[in-house]
Design a protein around this motif. Sequence first.
Motif, PDB file in Angstrom:
ATOM      1  N   LYS A  83       9.318  12.157 -15.165  1.00 53.71           N
ATOM      2  CA  LYS A  83       9.173  11.169 -14.101  1.00 53.71           C
ATOM      3  C   LYS A  83       7.718  11.102 -13.661  1.00 53.71           C
ATOM      4  N   GLY A  84       7.162   9.912 -13.673  1.00 55.14           N
ATOM      5  CA  GLY A  84       5.797   9.720 -13.222  1.00 55.14           C
ATOM      6  C   GLY A  84       5.689   9.854 -11.715  1.00 55.14           C
ATOM      7  N   TRP A  85       4.481  10.119 -11.222  1.00 57.10           N
ATOM      8  CA  TRP A  85       4.281  10.309  -9.780  1.00 57.10           C
ATOM      9  C   TRP A  85       4.709   9.097  -8.978  1.00 57.10           C
ATOM     10  N   TRP A  86       4.643   7.915  -9.588  1.00 54.99           N
ATOM     11  CA  TRP A  86       4.968   6.674  -8.888  1.00 54.99           C
ATOM     12  C   TRP A  86       6.448   6.561  -8.532  1.00 54.99           C
ATOM     13  N   ARG A  87       7.301   7.337  -9.242  1.00 53.07           N
ATOM     14  CA  ARG A  87       8.737   7.276  -8.952  1.00 53.07           C
ATOM     15  C   ARG A  87       9.034   7.756  -7.537  1.00 53.07           C
ATOM     16  N   ALA A  88       8.199   8.669  -7.035  1.00 50.74           N
ATOM     17  CA  ALA A  88       8.396   9.173  -5.670  1.00 50.74           C
ATOM     18  C   ALA A  88       8.132   8.090  -4.633  1.00 50.74           C
ATOM     19  N   TYR A  89       7.485   6.998  -5.057  1.00 46.86           N
ATOM     20  CA  TYR A  89       7.174   5.897  -4.147  1.00 46.86           C
ATOM     21  C   TYR A  89       8.045   4.671  -4.408  1.00 46.86           C
ATOM     22  N   GLY A  90       9.143   4.886  -5.117  1.00 49.62           N
ATOM     23  CA  GLY A  90      10.101   3.814  -5.324  1.00 49.62           C
ATOM     24  C   GLY A  90       9.757   2.844  -6.432  1.00 49.62           C
ATOM     25  N   LEU A  91       8.752   3.157  -7.257  1.00 48.73           N
ATOM     26  CA  LEU A  91       8.379   2.277  -8.360  1.00 48.73           C
ATOM     27  C   LEU A  91       9.046   2.751  -9.649  1.00 48.73           C
ATOM     28  N   ASP A  92       9.417   1.804 -10.514  1.00 51.26           N
ATOM     29  CA  ASP A  92      10.015   2.189 -11.793  1.00 51.26           C
ATOM     30  C   ASP A  92       8.945   2.240 -12.875  1.00 51.26           C
ATOM     31  N   ASP A  93       9.379   2.408 -14.115  1.00 47.58           N
ATOM     32  CA  ASP A  93       8.443   2.592 -15.224  1.00 47.58           C
ATOM     33  C   ASP A  93       8.094   1.291 -15.943  1.00 47.58           C
ATOM     34  N   ARG A  94       8.485   0.157 -15.377  1.00 43.92           N
ATOM     35  CA  ARG A  94       8.310  -1.096 -16.101  1.00 43.92           C
ATOM     36  C   ARG A  94       7.098  -1.909 -15.659  1.00 43.92           C
ATOM     37  N   GLY A  95       6.448  -1.508 -14.588  1.00 43.94           N
ATOM     38  CA  GLY A  95       5.349  -2.291 -14.064  1.00 43.94           C
ATOM     39  C   GLY A  95       3.988  -1.889 -14.603  1.00 43.94           C
ATOM     40  N   TYR A 123      -8.592  -3.415   3.120  1.00 41.11           N
ATOM     41  CA  TYR A 123      -8.651  -4.638   2.313  1.00 41.11           C
ATOM     42  C   TYR A 123      -7.318  -4.837   1.586  1.00 41.11           C
ATOM     43  N   ALA A 124      -6.798  -3.768   0.983  1.00 43.59           N
ATOM     44  CA  ALA A 124      -5.511  -3.845   0.291  1.00 43.59           C
ATOM     45  C   ALA A 124      -4.406  -4.240   1.253  1.00 43.59           C
ATOM     46  N   ARG A 125      -4.410  -3.649   2.445  1.00 45.13           N
ATOM     47  CA  ARG A 125      -3.383  -3.954   3.438  1.00 45.13           C
ATOM     48  C   ARG A 125      -3.442  -5.429   3.842  1.00 45.13           C
ATOM     49  N   ALA A 126      -4.636  -5.960   4.011  1.00 41.31           N
ATOM     50  CA  ALA A 126      -4.790  -7.364   4.373  1.00 41.31           C
ATOM     51  C   ALA A 126      -4.241  -8.279   3.283  1.00 41.31           C
ATOM     52  N   LEU A 127      -4.464  -7.919   2.028  1.00 44.60           N
ATOM     53  CA  LEU A 127      -3.917  -8.715   0.923  1.00 44.60           C
ATOM     54  C   LEU A 127      -2.394  -8.674   0.931  1.00 44.60           C
ATOM     55  N   PHE A 128      -1.835  -7.483   1.085  1.00 52.07           N
ATOM     56  CA  PHE A 128      -0.382  -7.341   1.085  1.00 52.07           C
ATOM     57  C   PHE A 128       0.245  -8.111   2.252  1.00 52.07           C
ATOM     58  N   GLU A 129      -0.414  -8.098   3.393  1.00 53.27           N
ATOM     59  CA  GLU A 129       0.140  -8.754   4.579  1.00 53.27           C
ATOM     60  C   GLU A 129       0.189 -10.271   4.437  1.00 53.27           C
ATOM     61  N   THR A 139       7.229  -0.242   3.569  1.00 52.64           N
ATOM     62  CA  THR A 139       6.902  -0.670   2.198  1.00 52.64           C
ATOM     63  C   THR A 139       5.437  -1.035   2.084  1.00 52.64           C
ATOM     64  N   LEU A 140       4.908  -1.665   3.109  1.00 52.02           N
ATOM     65  CA  LEU A 140       3.492  -2.037   3.126  1.00 52.02           C
ATOM     66  C   LEU A 140       2.617  -0.790   3.008  1.00 52.02           C
ATOM     67  N   GLU A 141       2.907   0.204   3.813  1.00 52.51           N
ATOM     68  CA  GLU A 141       2.113   1.427   3.776  1.00 52.51           C
ATOM     69  C   GLU A 141       2.303   2.177   2.457  1.00 52.51           C
TER      70      GLU A 141
END
Length: 279
Positions: A83-95, A123-129, A139-141
């Motif tokens: 399992k990649g580290w990203w799985r702990a943040y709710g992301l799957d392996d397809r992105g 800057y990233a937060r402003a884009l996501f918002e 989810t934003l954070e």
Amino acid sequence: MRNGSLVRRRQLARTLRELRVHAGLTIEAAAPLLDFSPSKLSRIENAHQGVDVHIVRSMLDLFDVGGDRWTEILELTREASAKGWWRAYGLDDRGYVPLEAEASTIRDFTVTYVPGLLQTADYARALFETSFRRRSEATLERDVTVRMIRQARLTSAERPLELFALIEESVLHRPVGGTAVMRAQLARLVEAASLETVTVQVLPTGIGAHPGIDGAFTVLSFEGLGEPDMGYVEHPMGAVHVDKEEDVTRARLVFDHLRTVAHSPAESVALIERVAAQM
């Protein structure tokens, strides 16, 4: 052990397919000997279905593989299943993130915003918002955190990621998040450009039409894994992975051409500093 990802699964799938062919077996002949259907074996060999070490051991026995090769392939199987580290943040392996995690070099051409690997958290937060994709505060954070974690490889001593960032000049003047956020973001670009792993170039607006005018794209390279380069394109309806050789080759050629007409790295940093001073 490295994180499992689409790249590792593709590498394992290609290896198993090559071993079957070398053993002189067709999918139709090999599948029943493994108690598989031909369609299941085809899915495994195309990385559409995962396998564990027990299945791979059976395949290695059938294909008469032993010695160091046996050990290497079983280790690859474990890496592909990890399992990649990203799985702990709710992301799957397809992105995109799992691909980037295995990449050695990224060529990133952006036309509307600063590349994710060089963004500040604000800057990233402003884009996501401002995205039409609805995100809860949590989810934003989470998404901001993931973006910051990805950047750690730019300064990693063990597995550094080399980034060639090509940015349209208009990006420098777009005040994402407001003046203060943008000024800090430009300072971050200048800071990142001093890293050995990062090359930042700005494509001047004055050159007019150019081969990359159709839009942003990313090319990922995987040195040492035996995997071909891949392309990645985001669009308003989602994203697409591009692995057709001629398409990826064309993207690399476009990127290399744009670098020749862009400001040099030193000129780009000077321009970024001038824009920041004028804010």
